[in-house]
Scaffold this active site. Structure first.
Site, PDB file in Angstrom:
ATOM      1  N   ARG A  38     -33.602   3.167  40.043  1.00 16.79           N
ATOM      2  CA  ARG A  38     -32.251   2.603  40.033  1.00 16.79           C
ATOM      3  C   ARG A  38     -32.140   1.690  41.233  1.00 16.79           C
ATOM      4  O   ARG A  38     -32.237   2.130  42.373  1.00 16.79           O
ATOM      5  CB  ARG A  38     -31.219   3.731  40.097  1.00 16.79           C
ATOM      6  CG  ARG A  38     -29.768   3.255  40.048  1.00 16.79           C
ATOM      7  CD  ARG A  38     -28.848   4.471  39.964  1.00 16.79           C
ATOM      8  NE  ARG A  38     -27.452   4.094  39.817  1.00 16.79           N
ATOM      9  CZ  ARG A  38     -26.628   3.867  40.846  1.00 16.79           C
ATOM     10  NH1 ARG A  38     -27.071   3.968  42.090  1.00 16.79           N
ATOM     11  NH2 ARG A  38     -25.371   3.526  40.633  1.00 16.79           N
ATOM     12  N   SER A 107     -24.905   7.502  30.747  1.00 21.59           N
ATOM     13  CA  SER A 107     -23.974   8.169  31.667  1.00 21.59           C
ATOM     14  C   SER A 107     -22.670   8.428  30.937  1.00 21.59           C
ATOM     15  O   SER A 107     -22.129   7.523  30.295  1.00 21.59           O
ATOM     16  CB  SER A 107     -23.651   7.265  32.868  1.00 21.59           C
ATOM     17  OG  SER A 107     -24.802   6.996  33.599  1.00 21.59           O
ATOM     18  N   LYS A 136     -22.834   6.017  44.488  1.00 16.84           N
ATOM     19  CA  LYS A 136     -22.524   5.090  43.397  1.00 16.84           C
ATOM     20  C   LYS A 136     -21.194   4.438  43.740  1.00 16.84           C
ATOM     21  O   LYS A 136     -20.219   5.148  44.030  1.00 16.84           O
ATOM     22  CB  LYS A 136     -22.432   5.872  42.083  1.00 16.84           C
ATOM     23  CG  LYS A 136     -22.355   5.010  40.850  1.00 16.84           C
ATOM     24  CD  LYS A 136     -22.423   5.855  39.588  1.00 16.84           C
ATOM     25  CE  LYS A 136     -22.427   4.983  38.345  1.00 16.84           C
ATOM     26  NZ  LYS A 136     -22.554   5.755  37.118  1.00 16.84           N
TER      27      LYS A 136
HETATM   28  N1  3NM Z   1     -24.380   8.374  38.433  1.00 15.77           N
HETATM   29  P1  3NM Z   1     -25.975  11.701  44.555  1.00 15.77           P
HETATM   30  S1  3NM Z   1     -23.104   9.917  39.977  1.00 15.77           S
HETATM   31  C1  3NM Z   1     -26.129   7.365  39.855  1.00 15.77           C
HETATM   32  O1  3NM Z   1     -21.586  10.327  37.441  1.00 15.77           O
HETATM   33  C2  3NM Z   1     -24.987   8.258  39.657  1.00 15.77           C
HETATM   34  O2  3NM Z   1     -22.776   8.972  36.254  1.00 15.77           O
HETATM   35  C3  3NM Z   1     -23.347   9.221  38.465  1.00 15.77           C
HETATM   36  O3  3NM Z   1     -26.076  10.431  43.612  1.00 15.77           O
HETATM   37  C4  3NM Z   1     -22.505   9.531  37.306  1.00 15.77           C
HETATM   38  O4  3NM Z   1     -26.891  12.751  44.007  1.00 15.77           O
HETATM   39  C5  3NM Z   1     -24.405   9.061  40.623  1.00 15.77           C
HETATM   40  O5  3NM Z   1     -26.466  11.187  45.886  1.00 15.77           O
HETATM   41  C6  3NM Z   1     -24.841   9.176  42.037  1.00 15.77           C
HETATM   42  O6  3NM Z   1     -24.536  12.125  44.599  1.00 15.77           O
HETATM   43  C7  3NM Z   1     -25.622  10.430  42.292  1.00 15.77           C
END
Ligand code: 3NM
Length: 210
Positions: A38, A107, A136
């Site tokens: 990503r 997602s 994000k």
């Molecule tokens: N997508 P971390 S939350 C890439 O809810 C991404 O669809 C999300 O990163 C969604 O583990 C997210 O550092 C970020 O919180 C996840």
């Protein structure tokens, strides 16, 4: 698609200067069984170079490799699949381009989106953000573990919980019904990436069985 439990997404802003491949290999050695590239900031050419290197790494370790957003890059490096957001190409069009054999993940942030992804033939869905996340930018408010419960009771395709998941809160995620978890910062930002992944692998093996 091949079964998976521990999903790591790249996030080079958390890598602390470490090389992308070195970071992801440590994660794989700790038990990560699916990796997503990503990268929202690099040029297409740079993304392609990274994808090539990650394809080689994931082949070597027999780990599933997914590319976020860039269908052309996914096809060029023969990735196992693509991950799409709600504003990316519609699933049917992505399927036309990718073919039947490739994985398409979507997602989702609401049960209606989960239902739609399932009806339209997604191979898996992301379910999140469960908790607050700084990884994000355009993310919606946390959906909480209630969304996991909803999806677990109704959706039949594989789902993976994502967003703010850490060693200290993963139990709540599993208790709500998730058997697969996905992280950026807790994995790729860890000082001991392999050690953290081993802990998640163990937790998923002992508590995640249904
Ligand atoms: N997508 P971390 S939350 C890439 O809810 C991404 O669809 C999300 O990163 C969604 O583990 C997210 O550092 C970020 O919180 C996840």
């Amino acid at each position: 698609m091949k079964e998976f439990k521990l999903y790591a997404i790249t996030g080079e802003e958390f890598h602390q200067g470490r090389e992308l491949i070195e970071v992801m290999e440590e994660a794989i050695l700790g038990g990560v069984d699916i990796i997503q590239l990503r990268d929202k900031t690099s040029s297409k050419r740079e993304v392609l170079m990274k994808a090539k290197a990650l394809r080689e790494l994931t082949k070597k370790h027999d780990v599933t490799f997914i590319v976020n957003d860039h269908i052309d890059v996914a096809l060029a490096v023969d990735a196992d699949g693509i991950h799409l957001g709600q504003d990316d190409l519609p699933l049917a069009d992505a399927r036309n381009i990718m073919g039947q054999d490739k994985i398409i993940g979507i997602s989702t942030h609401h049960i209606d989106e989960a239902r739609e992804a399932q009806v339209n033939g997604a191979d898996y869905i992301g379910v999140g953000p469960i908790f607050h996340t700084n990884s994000k930018v355009d993310v919606v408010d946390p959906v909480t573990t209630e969304y996991i419960q909803q999806v677990a009771s109704e959706i039949t395709i594989p789902f993976v919980a994502i967003g703010g998941i850490k060693l200290h809160n993963v139990d709540q995620v599993i208790e709500a019904g998730a058997t697969r978890i996905c992280m950026i910062s807790e994995i790729v930002g860890a000082d001991d990436i392999k050690g953290v992944c081993e802990q998640f692998t163990k937790i998923l093996a002992t508590k995640g069985e249904k």
